[in-house]
Structure formats: C-alpha cells, structure tokens
Design an enzyme around this catalytic site. Structure first.
Site, PDB file in Angstrom:
ATOM      1  N   ARG A 100     -33.684  12.725 -50.629  1.00 58.67           N
ATOM      2  CA  ARG A 100     -34.147  11.344 -50.467  1.00 58.67           C
ATOM      3  C   ARG A 100     -34.223  10.615 -51.810  1.00 58.67           C
ATOM      4  O   ARG A 100     -34.587   9.448 -51.856  1.00 58.67           O
ATOM      5  CB  ARG A 100     -35.512  11.328 -49.777  1.00 58.67           C
ATOM      6  CG  ARG A 100     -35.421  11.704 -48.302  1.00 58.67           C
ATOM      7  CD  ARG A 100     -36.769  11.749 -47.637  1.00 58.67           C
ATOM      8  NE  ARG A 100     -36.634  12.062 -46.210  1.00 58.67           N
ATOM      9  CZ  ARG A 100     -37.631  12.460 -45.421  1.00 58.67           C
ATOM     10  NH1 ARG A 100     -38.853  12.592 -45.926  1.00 58.67           N
ATOM     11  NH2 ARG A 100     -37.416  12.718 -44.157  1.00 58.67           N
ATOM     12  N   GLU A 112     -27.603  17.172 -44.762  1.00 56.56           N
ATOM     13  CA  GLU A 112     -27.625  17.289 -43.297  1.00 56.56           C
ATOM     14  C   GLU A 112     -26.875  18.539 -42.825  1.00 56.56           C
ATOM     15  O   GLU A 112     -27.298  19.190 -41.873  1.00 56.56           O
ATOM     16  CB  GLU A 112     -27.029  16.034 -42.655  1.00 56.56           C
ATOM     17  CG  GLU A 112     -27.870  14.786 -42.816  1.00 56.56           C
ATOM     18  CD  GLU A 112     -29.246  14.901 -42.197  1.00 56.56           C
ATOM     19  OE1 GLU A 112     -29.466  15.798 -41.353  1.00 56.56           O
ATOM     20  OE2 GLU A 112     -30.126  14.094 -42.560  1.00 56.56           O
ATOM     21  N   TYR A 195     -24.284  13.298 -34.750  1.00 52.34           N
ATOM     22  CA  TYR A 195     -25.535  13.261 -35.508  1.00 52.34           C
ATOM     23  C   TYR A 195     -25.290  13.060 -36.998  1.00 52.34           C
ATOM     24  O   TYR A 195     -25.868  12.171 -37.627  1.00 52.34           O
ATOM     25  CB  TYR A 195     -26.344  14.542 -35.281  1.00 52.34           C
ATOM     26  CG  TYR A 195     -27.437  14.676 -36.305  1.00 52.34           C
ATOM     27  CD1 TYR A 195     -28.545  13.840 -36.252  1.00 52.34           C
ATOM     28  CD2 TYR A 195     -27.341  15.583 -37.356  1.00 52.34           C
ATOM     29  CE1 TYR A 195     -29.534  13.907 -37.214  1.00 52.34           C
ATOM     30  CE2 TYR A 195     -28.321  15.657 -38.321  1.00 52.34           C
ATOM     31  CZ  TYR A 195     -29.424  14.821 -38.243  1.00 52.34           C
ATOM     32  OH  TYR A 195     -30.389  14.884 -39.206  1.00 52.34           O
ATOM     33  N   ASP A 213     -30.881  14.386 -33.523  1.00 51.56           N
ATOM     34  CA  ASP A 213     -30.942  15.845 -33.659  1.00 51.56           C
ATOM     35  C   ASP A 213     -32.021  16.387 -32.735  1.00 51.56           C
ATOM     36  O   ASP A 213     -32.548  15.671 -31.870  1.00 51.56           O
ATOM     37  CB  ASP A 213     -31.198  16.232 -35.118  1.00 51.56           C
ATOM     38  CG  ASP A 213     -32.584  15.816 -35.609  1.00 51.56           C
ATOM     39  OD1 ASP A 213     -33.314  15.116 -34.867  1.00 51.56           O
ATOM     40  OD2 ASP A 213     -32.958  16.212 -36.732  1.00 51.56           O
ATOM     41  N   CYS A 275     -50.962  14.613 -31.666  1.00 50.08           N
ATOM     42  CA  CYS A 275     -50.917  13.244 -31.136  1.00 50.08           C
ATOM     43  C   CYS A 275     -51.916  12.318 -31.818  1.00 50.08           C
ATOM     44  O   CYS A 275     -51.683  11.111 -31.910  1.00 50.08           O
ATOM     45  CB  CYS A 275     -51.157  13.263 -29.630  1.00 50.08           C
ATOM     46  SG  CYS A 275     -49.872  14.134 -28.701  1.00 50.08           S
ATOM     47  N   CYS A 278     -50.199  10.506 -34.549  1.00 52.01           N
ATOM     48  CA  CYS A 278     -48.908   9.890 -34.228  1.00 52.01           C
ATOM     49  C   CYS A 278     -49.004   8.367 -34.245  1.00 52.01           C
ATOM     50  O   CYS A 278     -49.872   7.783 -33.573  1.00 52.01           O
ATOM     51  CB  CYS A 278     -48.422  10.368 -32.862  1.00 52.01           C
ATOM     52  SG  CYS A 278     -46.822   9.651 -32.396  1.00 52.01           S
ATOM     53  N   CYS A 284     -46.251   6.362 -25.859  1.00 51.55           N
ATOM     54  CA  CYS A 284     -45.705   7.631 -25.393  1.00 51.55           C
ATOM     55  C   CYS A 284     -46.177   7.924 -23.979  1.00 51.55           C
ATOM     56  O   CYS A 284     -47.375   8.103 -23.729  1.00 51.55           O
ATOM     57  CB  CYS A 284     -46.131   8.757 -26.344  1.00 51.55           C
ATOM     58  SG  CYS A 284     -45.536  10.389 -25.828  1.00 51.55           S
TER      59      CYS A 284
END
Length: 394
Positions: A100, A112, A195, A213, A275, A278, A284
C-alpha cells in the site's frame, strides 16, 4: 419494457436510456415503494439482456447535453448505502502494508498474486525481497527461472510466479513494459482473472470495476443474505454485477480495498464476526436477523485424493541424490528426493536401486509423514539408503 424484452429474444440489442436532469448524482434506482411494478420490470429487463443506462446532463435553453454515466442500481437496496461509511472507515483504520506504499500497477499485481492462498503476515517479507530483486516488469520478464523460483520458495503454488513471468514477457512485447489501463486487457494476461484484474484496475488506475475475492464474497453474502453457494461461478458473477452497480466512480480502489479489509479483520472467516466494530452493520441483513454465521453458504468439498509415496534419501560419503520433477503438473520443475508411488517393501526398493545401477550398502526406515495439497494428500514413508556412489543420474 416488455416489448424490449421480446426484442432481445429475437436477437436484437435493446437499450433503456435514462437522462437525469441533475449533476453529481451517485446512482439511479427506481423507487420500489411508489413504483414497484416499474422497478420489477426493469429488473426483469436487465436479467433478459436489456441494457439499462443512465446519464446526467446539462440542460440549456434549446438543448440537452449528455454528460457522465450514472450507475444504475436495480439490486439490493442496502448495497447502495455501504460505500461512504465503508470508505471512511477504511481510510481511518487500514493496516499499514508494504504494497500500500508507493502504489503502482506492478506492486499491486505482485502482492495480489502472492496473497492468493497465503496469509498477509507470511507475504510481507517475500514481497519486500521480491521488489528489491525484481523492481519492475522488465526485471521480472528477464529473470532466470532458477532465481525466480528461489525468490518464491516457501510461498507454494509455483505456477503463480511462472504465469506472472509469462504475463510480464507479454507486457514487454505488447505494452511497452506497462500493465494496460484496461480491465479487459488485464484479464487476457496469463494468470490474471477477474479479481486480480479488478484489483489492479481499481487500485492502481482508479477504474470503477469490482475485485471480488473470498473476503468480499463473505461480506456481501452477509450484507444481502445471499444464500447461493459462493464456490459457484454464477454466484460470484452475480455479486460482481451487484458491486459494479454501486462501486463509487471517484474512489473505486479504496472501496474495493475496504471490502477486502473488512473481510480480513472484522467480518472474519473463522470465528464470530466482530459486528460491534463493523462500519456497515446497520445495512447488514444477516446481522439484522442474527444470522451472521449462516453466511456465506458453501457446498461441501470433495474429499482430497490420497496418494501413498515411498521417499528415498539416497546418499554416499559426500552427496545426497535429488532429481527434478517434470515441467508440467504438480510442483512442476522443482527438485525433490527420489520417490516411488505406493508403499514399497525394502526388497522392491533394492530392485529399483539396481535398475538405476546403484550399489546399495544399507537401507533403514526413517519414519512417516503427510503433506496436504489443495486437492491431494501425500502419505509418505521414508528410507535412508546408503550407496557406494550417487553419481549415476536418477
């Protein structure tokens, strides 16, 4: 709309073209509360091959000038709401990873490919070393195979790096050493599928295409409560199309990486999803119904085939015998200890050595081991074989 659907059945190309009299519109979607019949008709049309397009425009006194394309969203309502909070969360919380830094198409590509079937922490030192030794596509294209495989040693699935070199050589010949700024052209390169092409195109070139992915499949399956088997290509294509409709045009790379990151650190594959942390939990469906662990759906894998092997450590006073595997197939072109199919008795091993014109002095069992590949298991029994000389080629 129904007439256009009939036209596609007769072999015609059919289009529905919406002109949106606003600027800065992020997506176009029918209002399923006030116009459900119209919305369902558009969905059916798209499923039957009708192209549904939308563009913004500039309205003048005597003219309308068509502007930029606006994404058309006909699928799950919640998907269109996740982009902004997801990207904001990613930019504040993303992990610091070597690929990155100094983002380029080549660095994205190498990372990747390395990350396929391999953990992030394991990849970091390999990526750094690979970049130091092969800093660009030209260096990869020209690298001797022995050195290339040595750089990859420990990552496994060696065809990945062989395909990378073949693709690099094609890029040198056809594109002047630069990965093409085109999703479809990227997909045509050896070893690059949907991908990887999506990751390169979106992260390096800011092209609004999805990169789906395993992490992304899991996240979207939970957000939309998609009960399809994610091992099926049809389900993966469906999710790709859904994301293609909602991916933001101005930040596609961050959006794709945010989905991958979310699946890696919060919407995790093994164990309970986190969660409470998240950023998109309110959108969701699986979380809303308390069914996070019911998704994604996967059909049971076929059991791996078992192959019994007899492994021989053949040595004299100075050397140990090795041989090279065939150039195609499992572990193609790699070096190995001599081995035979099946669990052989010592007399059968001695007969094999005589066929090689080796003079055995001693043979001792040295235990058993198992190695698991993705589709096969090797159950191995080893023998140490002392010979007068190993100079005879195996």
């Amino acid at each position: 709309i129904e007439e256009l659907c009939e036209a596609t059945k007769e072999g015609y190309e059919a289009y529905i073209f919406f002109v949106i009299q606003m600027k800065g519109v992020r997506y176009f979607t029918p209002n399923m509360e006030t116009q459900p019949t119209f919305g369902e008709a558009l969905k059916r049309a798209k499923e039957q091959g009708v192209h549904v397009l939308a563009y913004d425009c500039k309205v003048g006194k005597d003219s309308i000038e068509i502007g930029k394309e606006v994404p058309v969203l006909l699928e799950d309502e919640n998907l269109k709401k996740i982009a902004d909070p997801l990207v904001e969360w990613y930019r504040e919380n993303k992990r610091e990873l070597p690929w990155r830094e100094q983002i380029s198409a080549y660095r994205v590509w190498v990372s990747e490919i390395m990350l396929q079937q391999t953990r992030v922490e394991a990849v970091k030192p390999y990526f750094q070393r690979f970049m130091e030794e092969l800093p660009d596509i030209e260096a990869l294209a020209r690298c001797p195979e022995e050195k290339l495989l040595k750089l990859w040693e420990g990552l496994g699935y060696y065809n990945r790096v062989r395909n990378m070199q073949k693709a690099a050589q094609e890029v040198m010949e056809k594109y002047g050493g630069q990965l093409p700024r085109n999703y479809e052209l990227l997909r045509e390169l050896k070893g690059i599928g949907n991908y990887t092409a999506g990751a390169i195109a979106s992260i390096a070139y800011e092209i609004a295409v999805p990169a789906v992915d395993g992490n992304v499949l899991r996240v979207i399956s939970r957000v939309t409560e998609n009960g399809g088997d994610i091992r099926k290509q049809s389900v993966k294509r469906q999710i790709e199309e859904e994301l293609r409709e909602v991916i933001p045009r101005e930040k596609p790379g961050d959006f794709n990486q945010a989905l991958m990151e979310l699946g890696a650190v919060i919407c995790v594959p093994n164990g309970q999803a986190k969660c409470q942390l998240c950023p998109i939990r309110e959108f969701c469906q699986a979380h809303a119904h308390g069914r996070e662990m019911d998704y994604p759906k996967k059909a049971a894998k076929k059991p791996r085939a078992v192959q019994k092997k007899t492994i021989l450590v053949i040595q004299d006073d100075r050397s140990v015998a090795i041989r090279r595997r065939p150039s195609r197939g499992l572990l193609a072109g790699l070096y190995e200890l001599p081995n035979l199919d099946g669990w052989l008795a010592q007399e059968e091993i001695l007969e094999y050595l005589r066929e090689l014109e080796l003079e055995p002095l001693r043979i001792l069992p040295i235990g058993e081991a198992k190695h698991v590949f993705s589709h096969v298991e090797w159950w191995m029994r080893g023998y140490q074989v002392r010979v007068a000389s190993v100079e005879q080629p195996l």
